[in-house]
Scaffold this motif. Structure first.
Motif, PDB file in Angstrom:
ATOM      1  N   PRO A  17       0.943  -1.116  -0.536  1.00 50.07           N
ATOM      2  CA  PRO A  17       0.090   0.056   0.209  1.00 50.07           C
ATOM      3  C   PRO A  17       1.337   1.327  -0.028  1.00 50.07           C
ATOM      4  N   ILE A  18       2.045   1.100   0.434  1.00 48.00           N
ATOM      5  CA  ILE A  18       2.982   2.124   0.184  1.00 48.00           C
ATOM      6  C   ILE A  18       3.754   1.929  -1.071  1.00 48.00           C
ATOM      7  N   VAL A  19       3.341   1.501  -1.049  1.00 44.60           N
ATOM      8  CA  VAL A  19       4.822   1.567  -2.766  1.00 44.60           C
ATOM      9  C   VAL A  19       3.029   2.372  -3.704  1.00 44.60           C
ATOM     10  N   GLN A  24       1.032   6.839  -6.696  1.00 41.61           N
ATOM     11  CA  GLN A  24       0.199   7.799  -7.033  1.00 41.61           C
ATOM     12  C   GLN A  24       0.968   9.512  -6.633  1.00 41.61           C
ATOM     13  N   SER A  25       1.317   9.515  -5.755  1.00 41.77           N
ATOM     14  CA  SER A  25       2.331  10.847  -5.923  1.00 41.77           C
ATOM     15  C   SER A  25       2.829  10.638  -7.232  1.00 41.77           C
ATOM     16  N   ARG A  50       0.356  -3.287 -11.058  1.00 38.41           N
ATOM     17  CA  ARG A  50       1.179  -5.051 -11.019  1.00 38.41           C
ATOM     18  C   ARG A  50       0.988  -5.059  -9.284  1.00 38.41           C
ATOM     19  N   ALA A  51       1.776  -3.652  -8.690  1.00 42.74           N
ATOM     20  CA  ALA A  51       1.534  -3.744  -7.585  1.00 42.74           C
ATOM     21  C   ALA A  51      -0.010  -4.261  -7.077  1.00 42.74           C
ATOM     22  N   SER A  52      -0.918  -3.609  -7.418  1.00 45.56           N
ATOM     23  CA  SER A  52      -2.219  -4.163  -7.066  1.00 45.56           C
ATOM     24  C   SER A  52      -2.316  -5.505  -6.966  1.00 45.56           C
ATOM     25  N   ILE A  53      -2.195  -6.199  -8.061  1.00 46.99           N
ATOM     26  CA  ILE A  53      -2.032  -7.093  -8.209  1.00 46.99           C
ATOM     27  C   ILE A  53      -1.220  -8.614  -7.499  1.00 46.99           C
ATOM     28  N   ASP A  54      -0.417  -7.972  -7.208  1.00 47.08           N
ATOM     29  CA  ASP A  54       1.086  -8.455  -5.790  1.00 47.08           C
ATOM     30  C   ASP A  54      -0.039  -8.630  -4.534  1.00 47.08           C
ATOM     31  N   LEU A  55      -0.391  -7.151  -4.333  1.00 43.48           N
ATOM     32  CA  LEU A  55      -1.550  -6.895  -3.024  1.00 43.48           C
ATOM     33  C   LEU A  55      -2.446  -8.200  -2.508  1.00 43.48           C
ATOM     34  N   LYS A  56      -3.700  -8.466  -4.094  1.00 43.89           N
ATOM     35  CA  LYS A  56      -4.671  -9.050  -4.004  1.00 43.89           C
ATOM     36  C   LYS A  56      -4.240 -10.528  -3.818  1.00 43.89           C
TER      37      LYS A  56
END
Length: 120
Positions: A17-19, A24-25, A50-56
């Motif tokens: 989530p920090i990534v 986004q910043s 890609r990060a969202s897929i990893d988080l899921k």
């Protein structure tokens, strides 16, 4: 106690989530100051995807392992979480220096950049 693989998933649950926030910043910065913002913005959005897929995937792994994050506190010097693992409440703390290093490493992996070759 959680297994080493489960602890790595808990760390990833904190980091990703920090990534996403960092990306986004950076998207906002690109929109304001780059000559070809569309290309850079698209690249950053791709990294977010890609990060969202990893988080899921991490959330699914933790669910299947019976681990539930109960509380997360973002403090000035660290991030603290409480989690339930096999019926026991446990705590985990990650200092910001360690977190920053791991986030840089994670983003460099998404970009296929060898972070050891970067001069600071």
């Amino acid at each position: 106690m959680p297994t080493p693989k489960e602890m790595e998933a808990i760390r990833s649950y904190i980091e990703i989530p920090i990534v996403l926030d960092v990306l986004q910043s950076n998207i906002k910065i690109v929109e304001q100051g780059f000559r070809i913002p569309v290309i850079f913005k698209a690249s950053l959005i791709n990294l977010q995807d890609r990060a969202s897929i990893d988080l899921k995937s991490i959330k699914k792994f933790l669910f299947n392992a019976g681990i539930k994050i109960i509380e997360e506190q973002r403090l000035k010097e660290s991030i603290n979480i409480k989690y339930l693992c096999r019926g026991y409440v446990r705590e985990f703390q990650m200092l910001h220096g360690v977190l920053q290093s791991r986030i840089e490493s994670r983003i460099s992996n998404y970009l296929n950049v060898d972070i050891s070759k970067i001069e600071r």
